[in-house]
Write an enzyme that holds these catalytic residues in place. Sequence first.
Site, PDB file in Angstrom:
ATOM      1  N   GLY A   1       0.798  -1.223   0.000  1.00 32.65           N
ATOM      2  CA  GLY A   1       0.000   0.000   0.000  1.00 32.65           C
ATOM      3  C   GLY A   1       0.827   1.268   0.000  1.00 32.65           C
ATOM      4  O   GLY A   1       2.055   1.253   0.073  1.00 32.65           O
TER       5      GLY A   1
ATOM      6  N   ARG B   1       3.786   6.069   2.103  1.00 32.91           N
ATOM      7  CA  ARG B   1       4.232   7.468   2.275  1.00 32.91           C
ATOM      8  C   ARG B   1       3.727   8.348   1.150  1.00 32.91           C
ATOM      9  O   ARG B   1       4.266   9.426   0.898  1.00 32.91           O
ATOM     10  CB  ARG B   1       5.755   7.531   2.360  1.00 32.91           C
ATOM     11  CG  ARG B   1       6.475   6.939   1.165  1.00 32.91           C
ATOM     12  CD  ARG B   1       7.961   6.893   1.408  1.00 32.91           C
ATOM     13  NE  ARG B   1       8.626   6.131   0.369  1.00 32.91           N
ATOM     14  CZ  ARG B   1       9.681   6.562  -0.314  1.00 32.91           C
ATOM     15  NH1 ARG B   1      10.171   7.758  -0.076  1.00 32.91           N
ATOM     16  NH2 ARG B   1      10.251   5.804  -1.213  1.00 32.91           N
TER      17      ARG B   1
ATOM     18  N   LYS C   1       3.979  12.557  -2.320  1.00 33.92           N
ATOM     19  CA  LYS C   1       4.831  11.469  -1.841  1.00 33.92           C
ATOM     20  C   LYS C   1       5.781  12.003  -0.775  1.00 33.92           C
ATOM     21  O   LYS C   1       6.577  12.907  -1.031  1.00 33.92           O
ATOM     22  CB  LYS C   1       5.630  10.875  -3.000  1.00 33.92           C
ATOM     23  CG  LYS C   1       6.475   9.676  -2.600  1.00 33.92           C
ATOM     24  CD  LYS C   1       7.125   9.027  -3.807  1.00 33.92           C
ATOM     25  CE  LYS C   1       7.957   7.826  -3.410  1.00 33.92           C
ATOM     26  NZ  LYS C   1       8.579   7.165  -4.584  1.00 33.92           N
TER      27      LYS C   1
ATOM     28  N   ASP D   1       8.149   5.970   8.638  1.00 28.96           N
ATOM     29  CA  ASP D   1       7.616   7.254   9.107  1.00 28.96           C
ATOM     30  C   ASP D   1       6.766   7.971   8.065  1.00 28.96           C
ATOM     31  O   ASP D   1       6.228   9.045   8.331  1.00 28.96           O
ATOM     32  CB  ASP D   1       8.752   8.167   9.577  1.00 28.96           C
ATOM     33  CG  ASP D   1       9.800   8.406   8.494  1.00 28.96           C
ATOM     34  OD1 ASP D   1       9.524   8.138   7.309  1.00 28.96           O
ATOM     35  OD2 ASP D   1      10.920   8.851   8.838  1.00 28.96           O
ATOM     36  N   GLY D   2       6.663   7.424   6.854  1.00 22.28           N
ATOM     37  CA  GLY D   2       5.839   8.039   5.824  1.00 22.28           C
ATOM     38  C   GLY D   2       6.446   9.269   5.183  1.00 22.28           C
ATOM     39  O   GLY D   2       5.769   9.989   4.436  1.00 22.28           O
TER      40      GLY D   2
ATOM     41  N   ARG E   1       3.274  13.925  -7.447  1.00 28.86           N
ATOM     42  CA  ARG E   1       3.252  13.078  -8.635  1.00 28.86           C
ATOM     43  C   ARG E   1       1.872  13.172  -9.304  1.00 28.86           C
ATOM     44  O   ARG E   1       0.848  13.319  -8.632  1.00 28.86           O
ATOM     45  CB  ARG E   1       3.541  11.623  -8.271  1.00 28.86           C
ATOM     46  CG  ARG E   1       4.778  11.459  -7.420  1.00 28.86           C
ATOM     47  CD  ARG E   1       5.258  10.036  -7.375  1.00 28.86           C
ATOM     48  NE  ARG E   1       4.321   9.109  -6.739  1.00 28.86           N
ATOM     49  CZ  ARG E   1       4.606   7.818  -6.526  1.00 28.86           C
ATOM     50  NH1 ARG E   1       5.776   7.324  -6.921  1.00 28.86           N
ATOM     51  NH2 ARG E   1       3.741   7.030  -5.925  1.00 28.86           N
TER      52      ARG E   1
ATOM     53  N   ASP F   1       4.253  -4.482  -7.229  1.00 29.71           N
ATOM     54  CA  ASP F   1       3.619  -3.274  -6.714  1.00 29.71           C
ATOM     55  C   ASP F   1       4.183  -2.021  -7.371  1.00 29.71           C
ATOM     56  O   ASP F   1       3.661  -0.927  -7.147  1.00 29.71           O
ATOM     57  CB  ASP F   1       3.763  -3.188  -5.191  1.00 29.71           C
ATOM     58  CG  ASP F   1       5.208  -3.222  -4.731  1.00 29.71           C
ATOM     59  OD1 ASP F   1       5.869  -4.244  -4.973  1.00 29.71           O
ATOM     60  OD2 ASP F   1       5.686  -2.233  -4.131  1.00 29.71           O
TER      61      ASP F   1
END
Length: 652
Positions: free
Chosen positions: A210, A213, A233, A245-246, A303, A404
């Site tokens: 998934g 981040r 992103k 931590d994303g 993005r 992915d």
Amino acid sequence: MGLTPQAKYAAGRVAMPPQFPTARLLFTRQLPLPLPHRLLSPLPFAPPLSPTPPRALRLPRLLPRAGAQRRPLLRGMASAAAPGSQAAAEPAPVGTAGEGGAGPRRLALEELPWDHSFVRELPGDPRSDAIPREVLHACYSKVSPSAKVDKPKLVAWSDSVADLLDLDHKEFERPDFPQFFSGATPLVGSLPYAQCYGGHQFGVWAGQLGDGRAITVGEVVNSRGERWELQLKGCGKTPYSRFADGLAVLRSSIREFLCSEAMHGLGIPTTRALCLVETGKSVVRDMFYDGNAKEEPGAIVCRVAPSFLRFGSYQIHSSRGKEDLEIVRRLADYTIRHHYPHLENIKRSEGLSFEAAIGDSPAIDLTSNKYAGKSWAVEVAERTAYLIARWQGVGFTHGVLNTDNMSVLGLTIDYGPFGFLDAFDPSYTPNTTDLPGKRYCFANQPDVGLWNIAQFTGPLSSAELINQDEANYVMERYGTKFMDEYQSIMTKKLGLTKYNKQLISKLLNNLAVDKVDYTNFFRLLSNVKADPGIPENELLVPLKAALLDIGKERKEAWINWVQTYVEELVESGIPDEERKAAMNSVNPKYILRNYLCQSAIDAAEQGDYDEVRRLLRIMQSPYDDQPGMEKYARLPPAWAYRPGVCMLSCSS
């Protein structure tokens, strides 16, 4: 009765074979390898892709009977490329309000026309928190950006991407623009979410992955009816962040921003990048996973793509049992409705039956099935083959071709440890994590594409959208399309009128033996004259800058090759200047070499963004000579070969 080897392969129960012959275009040492039907004949040496080679697998013979009508391929993948690529039609010029007929009105950020189809039409997570967890029976989770910022700064932006959104270029000058695109201030009308997907990583099923981040802020439908998804992103944790931590750092964000736009400049289907913002906060990263973590500047890249759906978007739901197979069907229908609308109304009368298309296989009418033969799954496979053939043409190595990271629209997606070939090395991988097996090295990319397509057809088979014969046919179309496109690309790169397998094979062998710079060699090759009377001692003069430090034996090998090449040029009958112009239109002068990225990163980390913006301008026109910019086409300096420049990890 057990599954056939092909069915096991498509279902992901057999590891990637140690070698598919698509990679064998690029190698010089013969190995006894399995040969999928109609893929490439050997030119061959390659590292094994699996530590324990499984038994050889062969694609089923899926040829039409003699005299049978062939199904047309997609007409020039320009039409198939999603609207984010140069292969698709460029947007009409964007005018300003009141210019009347000069184009659509330019919009302020507050005026962007949002349409949240993904959230509206697909099942979502009932929770809206960002606590890392398994998200079941949902395609997305609503979650807001949470990255902390401190006087964020706009590092770089793309006017051409703004045009896709009908966004006024003056919006980049707004003092609050960095606040919006760092996620600190919500965009008016946005509806943020993170997508749920899974995937195979280095050939092993990884389960739920998934958007860990990346947060989509919504979809904009422009004045031409094009749908564009905007995604931030590095803007904070989501339920898919696991132990991370994303966040993202400036160095990786610069690389993604620049390469997104550089690939577009090369005419290769890709996600795009609207802007890059430095957050003003530090992020801790251990670049090489060696215990030497340090603080780095944080950043967020916006993005843009018609969709960020991946192969893994379908795999995750298929992996969770029968109750989630309906989600696979809904997601497939959603994808076709919004991104393959020309497939919505396929009728039996519009094409051949499956039997007529493939010869001796059972009679199955795929033209009544939008998911299979003449339609979606085949088009996904062909777009993927088209994309990877173009990567091979310019020497691009993605580095992390997990399922992915494979776009269902055939776009280059997720720029991590990518790299363009400098010295030609078919086994080159820019990813330190990939070094032990080199699964994702340059030469293996076509084969990885086929393996990933097999994993993509698995969920469709499980959801009974296609059957095994149809899945096999999808893989066959991938191989055929890749071969067609790759041969066409290489023929154009050499300025020839027809494909010459032996000439190209010998050239690739020579390039590999002498570690010749891939980009500069093909650019210089256009200077060779179609004159059989050129003295032998002058044949290599046009290539002198690329053929460095070769001894007598290798010089003779190159002279022999150029002599054969000149004979082919003479036979083609194309005037030298016309051929030179055509070759220079497909052989770039400028590519985004890793050392150029690093120079821009080093300056940006000191607060100087000029080099990032200069590189963006250069890479937007990579086929042009650009007087004064010649240094950007030079060979890498010695420092460019240190870790962290030529070799990178998956760390952000």
